[in-house]
Design an enzyme around this catalytic site. Structure first.
Site, mmCIF file in Angstrom:
data_model
loop_
_atom_site.group_PDB
_atom_site.id
_atom_site.type_symbol
_atom_site.label_atom_id
_atom_site.label_comp_id
_atom_site.label_asym_id
_atom_site.label_seq_id
_atom_site.Cartn_x
_atom_site.Cartn_y
_atom_site.Cartn_z
ATOM 1 N N LYS A 35 0.752 -1.197 0.116
ATOM 2 C CA LYS A 35 -0.088 -0.032 0.125
ATOM 3 C C LYS A 35 0.949 1.085 -0.013
ATOM 4 O O LYS A 35 0.507 2.132 0.762
ATOM 5 C CB LYS A 35 -0.664 -0.007 1.215
ATOM 6 C CG LYS A 35 -1.975 -1.105 1.241
ATOM 7 C CD LYS A 35 -2.981 -1.207 2.344
ATOM 8 C CE LYS A 35 -3.664 -2.469 2.498
ATOM 9 N NZ LYS A 35 -4.198 -3.104 1.325
ATOM 10 N N CYS A 36 1.857 1.107 -0.809
ATOM 11 C CA CYS A 36 2.908 2.389 -0.783
ATOM 12 C C CYS A 36 2.866 3.132 -2.350
ATOM 13 O O CYS A 36 2.536 2.452 -3.163
ATOM 14 C CB CYS A 36 4.318 1.449 -0.623
ATOM 15 S SG CYS A 36 5.800 2.890 -0.828
ATOM 16 N N GLY A 37 3.366 4.146 -2.243
ATOM 17 C CA GLY A 37 3.421 4.978 -3.533
ATOM 18 C C GLY A 37 4.174 4.290 -4.475
ATOM 19 O O GLY A 37 4.146 4.561 -5.630
ATOM 20 N N THR A 39 4.574 0.984 -4.617
ATOM 21 C CA THR A 39 4.220 -0.717 -4.801
ATOM 22 C C THR A 39 4.103 -0.768 -6.244
ATOM 23 O O THR A 39 4.350 -1.973 -6.645
ATOM 24 C CB THR A 39 2.835 -0.698 -4.258
ATOM 25 O OG1 THR A 39 2.728 -0.535 -3.050
ATOM 26 C CG2 THR A 39 2.375 -2.082 -4.406
#
Length: 159
Positions: A35-37, A39
């Protein structure tokens, strides 16, 4: 301990994964999050793996929840996300800490071998990448902002 081969991780399925199994391979080790920028880099990592695995590249993903709680899921959720969203085929490991007193020993070793900006050791965010040559020596550390495709030259030089 003198190389990554001295460490053991655990696969996302809970099986022992001695890094000695990757002896004579070029290994790209990445702390990941769903759930990361960054990803979307899973796609680029998988592309590198598929392009170079027959020549000896292995990508190892280590999910980590230490940065903004961006990997909150359990092993099954992470495995499902990686498979369904990015068709990840490279080996994924169990969730680990990469910083602090509970950091996985492999990450303590990697950080000591290749320091970050201004000589710092701490991992700053998800998708920090470490490149390891066929002898187990850490040859490069790359920031999360470095796209996987940008590593092709460094990987090819080690293959």
């Amino acid at each position: 301990m003198t190389s990554i081969y001295d460490f053991t991780a655990e696969t996302i399925d809970g099986q022992p994964a001695p890094l000695a199994d990757y002896r004579d391979k070029v290994v790209l080790i990445v702390n990941t999050a769903s759930k990361c920028g960054f990803t979307k880099q899973y796609a680029g990592l998988e592309e590198l793996y598929r392009k170079y695995r027959d020549r000896g590249l292995v990508v190892l993903g280590f999910p980590c929840n230490q940065f903004g709680q961006q990997e909150p899921g359990d092993a099954e959720e992470i495995k499902s996300f990686c498979s369904l969203t990015y068709d990840v085929d490279f080996p994924m490991m169990r969730k680990v800490d990469v910083n602090g007193p509970s950091a996985h020993p492999l990450y303590a070793y990697l950080k000591a071998q290749k320091k970050g900006v201004l000589g710092t050791e701490g991992i700053k965010w998800n998708f920090t990448k470490f490149l390891v040559d066929r002898s187990g020596k850490v040859t490069g550390r790359f920031a999360p902002t470095v796209e996987p495709k940008a590593l092709e030259g460094a990987i090819e030089a080690l293959l």
